[in-house]
Design a protein around this motif. Structure first.
Motif, PDB file in Angstrom:
ATOM      1  N   ASN A 104       1.217  -1.332  -0.059  1.00 58.14           N
ATOM      2  CA  ASN A 104      -0.454   0.272  -0.038  1.00 58.14           C
ATOM      3  C   ASN A 104       0.803   1.348   0.003  1.00 58.14           C
ATOM      4  N   ASP A 105       1.833   1.492   0.102  1.00 60.80           N
ATOM      5  CA  ASP A 105       2.979   2.079   0.495  1.00 60.80           C
ATOM      6  C   ASP A 105       3.776   2.566  -0.592  1.00 60.80           C
ATOM      7  N   MET A 106       4.085   2.012  -1.528  1.00 55.17           N
ATOM      8  CA  MET A 106       4.722   0.977  -2.841  1.00 55.17           C
ATOM      9  C   MET A 106       3.219   1.987  -3.548  1.00 55.17           C
ATOM     10  N   ALA A 107       2.468   1.518  -3.685  1.00 54.29           N
ATOM     11  CA  ALA A 107       1.195   1.974  -4.439  1.00 54.29           C
ATOM     12  C   ALA A 107       1.025   3.542  -3.970  1.00 54.29           C
ATOM     13  N   GLN A 108       0.623   4.060  -3.503  1.00 57.13           N
ATOM     14  CA  GLN A 108       1.039   5.802  -2.720  1.00 57.13           C
ATOM     15  C   GLN A 108       1.999   6.204  -2.504  1.00 57.13           C
ATOM     16  N   ALA A 109       3.573   6.109  -3.665  1.00 59.85           N
ATOM     17  CA  ALA A 109       4.476   6.725  -3.269  1.00 59.85           C
ATOM     18  C   ALA A 109       4.552   6.161  -4.403  1.00 59.85           C
ATOM     19  N   VAL A 110       3.534   5.642  -5.493  1.00 56.52           N
ATOM     20  CA  VAL A 110       4.014   5.712  -6.950  1.00 56.52           C
ATOM     21  C   VAL A 110       2.831   6.748  -7.450  1.00 56.52           C
ATOM     22  N   ARG A 111       2.039   6.913  -6.571  1.00 52.96           N
ATOM     23  CA  ARG A 111       0.468   7.686  -6.980  1.00 52.96           C
ATOM     24  C   ARG A 111       1.584   9.681  -6.951  1.00 52.96           C
ATOM     25  N   ASP A 112       2.013   9.704  -5.973  1.00 52.03           N
ATOM     26  CA  ASP A 112       2.563  10.739  -5.563  1.00 52.03           C
ATOM     27  C   ASP A 112       3.586  11.082  -6.256  1.00 52.03           C
ATOM     28  N   PHE A 113       4.650  10.671  -6.592  1.00 49.79           N
ATOM     29  CA  PHE A 113       5.453  10.366  -7.953  1.00 49.79           C
ATOM     30  C   PHE A 113       4.590  11.259  -8.637  1.00 49.79           C
ATOM     31  N   ASN A 118      -2.111  -8.012  -7.086  1.00 53.58           N
ATOM     32  CA  ASN A 118      -3.648  -7.600  -6.997  1.00 53.58           C
ATOM     33  C   ASN A 118      -3.518  -6.763  -5.634  1.00 53.58           C
ATOM     34  N   GLU A 119      -2.879  -6.736  -4.666  1.00 49.91           N
ATOM     35  CA  GLU A 119      -3.022  -5.374  -3.658  1.00 49.91           C
ATOM     36  C   GLU A 119      -2.630  -4.433  -4.154  1.00 49.91           C
ATOM     37  N   PHE A 120      -1.914  -4.492  -4.545  1.00 48.82           N
ATOM     38  CA  PHE A 120      -0.755  -3.305  -5.573  1.00 48.82           C
ATOM     39  C   PHE A 120      -2.105  -2.493  -6.341  1.00 48.82           C
ATOM     40  N   ALA A 121      -3.007  -2.443  -7.354  1.00 50.38           N
ATOM     41  CA  ALA A 121      -4.024  -2.752  -8.040  1.00 50.38           C
ATOM     42  C   ALA A 121      -5.139  -1.716  -7.122  1.00 50.38           C
ATOM     43  N   ALA A 122      -5.006  -2.561  -6.610  1.00 50.01           N
ATOM     44  CA  ALA A 122      -6.912  -2.336  -5.453  1.00 50.01           C
ATOM     45  C   ALA A 122      -5.975  -1.079  -4.175  1.00 50.01           C
ATOM     46  N   ALA A 123      -4.718  -1.069  -4.159  1.00 52.19           N
ATOM     47  CA  ALA A 123      -4.271   0.232  -3.371  1.00 52.19           C
ATOM     48  C   ALA A 123      -4.245   1.198  -4.122  1.00 52.19           C
ATOM     49  N   PHE A 124      -4.042   1.395  -5.633  1.00 52.12           N
ATOM     50  CA  PHE A 124      -3.515   2.129  -6.578  1.00 52.12           C
ATOM     51  C   PHE A 124      -4.779   2.249  -7.196  1.00 52.12           C
ATOM     52  N   LEU A 125      -5.646   2.355  -7.157  1.00 48.81           N
ATOM     53  CA  LEU A 125      -6.959   2.193  -7.617  1.00 48.81           C
ATOM     54  C   LEU A 125      -7.982   3.323  -6.525  1.00 48.81           C
ATOM     55  N   MET A 126      -8.057   2.325  -5.197  1.00 45.40           N
ATOM     56  CA  MET A 126      -8.600   2.855  -4.019  1.00 45.40           C
ATOM     57  C   MET A 126      -7.423   2.839  -2.908  1.00 45.40           C
ATOM     58  N   PRO A 127      -7.603   4.120  -2.584  1.00 44.24           N
ATOM     59  CA  PRO A 127      -5.810   4.655  -1.869  1.00 44.24           C
ATOM     60  C   PRO A 127      -7.246   4.725  -0.629  1.00 44.24           C
TER      61      PRO A 127
END
Length: 175
Positions: A12-21, A121-130
């Motif tokens: 989840n932290d990685m997905a948020q870091a990608v979104r932020d970047f 799948n966890e990354f996708a869910a966190a990426f699309l639905m923080p």
């Protein structure tokens, strides 16, 4: 196969870091534009019959996602986000130059039940639905103890199943 809470938090932290970047706003309304901004290309591939999608490195800073056209728009969005999970978590794109350099002629497919698939799948869910936004939208769509997952799904442009699963994984909804 369930992921540990610690691993879920890291993903989840990685997905948020990608979104932020990449300056990605919620909700994601055009994931194709995000993929292009990252240096990727999406290719519809009707030859994909056993998988919804696959990803591969195509250059030093580029990749392509092959996508089965036989999916709903919401499923396609989740599949693309899933493949981005492989890109960042397993291929080392923008995170591990050494790992990324070793990805020539390697494909990651969206199929099966391996730990890597659960992670993507966890990354996708966190990426699309923080998590924070999910909680906000859920609160706006809850009456008493009834949660309207259709409205949550519509907000995030995902399937009702994906929205419900995210709520369950976050511990907001019961299994």
């Amino acid at each position: 196969m369930a992921l540990s809470n610690a691993l879920k938090c890291l993903i989840n932290d990685m997905a948020q870091a990608v979104r932020d970047f990449y300056g990605i706003k919620t909700p994601i309304t055009n994931i194709d534009d995000i993929v292009n901004k990252m240096g990727g290309k999406i290719i519809e591939d009707s030859s994909l019959s056993l998988s919804d999608g696959k990803i591969r490195k195509t250059g030093a800073k580029s990749f392509e996602i092959h996508l089965s056209p036989f999916q709903s728009p919401e499923r396609k969005t989740f599949t693309i986000a899933h493949e981005l999970g492989h890109l960042f978590l397993h291929m080392g794109f923008q995170t591990s130059p050494q790992k990324w350099d070793s990805q020539d002629n390697v494909y990651f497919y969206r199929n099966g039940n391996s730990e890597l698939e659960y992670q993507a799948n966890e990354f996708a869910a966190a990426f699309l639905m923080p998590q924070n936004q999910y909680k906000e939208i859920m609160a706006k769509n809850t009456e008493g103890n009834m949660v309207n997952t259709l409205e949550i799904a519509n907000f995030f442009h995902v399937s009702v199943e994906a929205a419900a699963n995210r709520g369950k994984w976050l511990g907001y909804l019961k299994w």
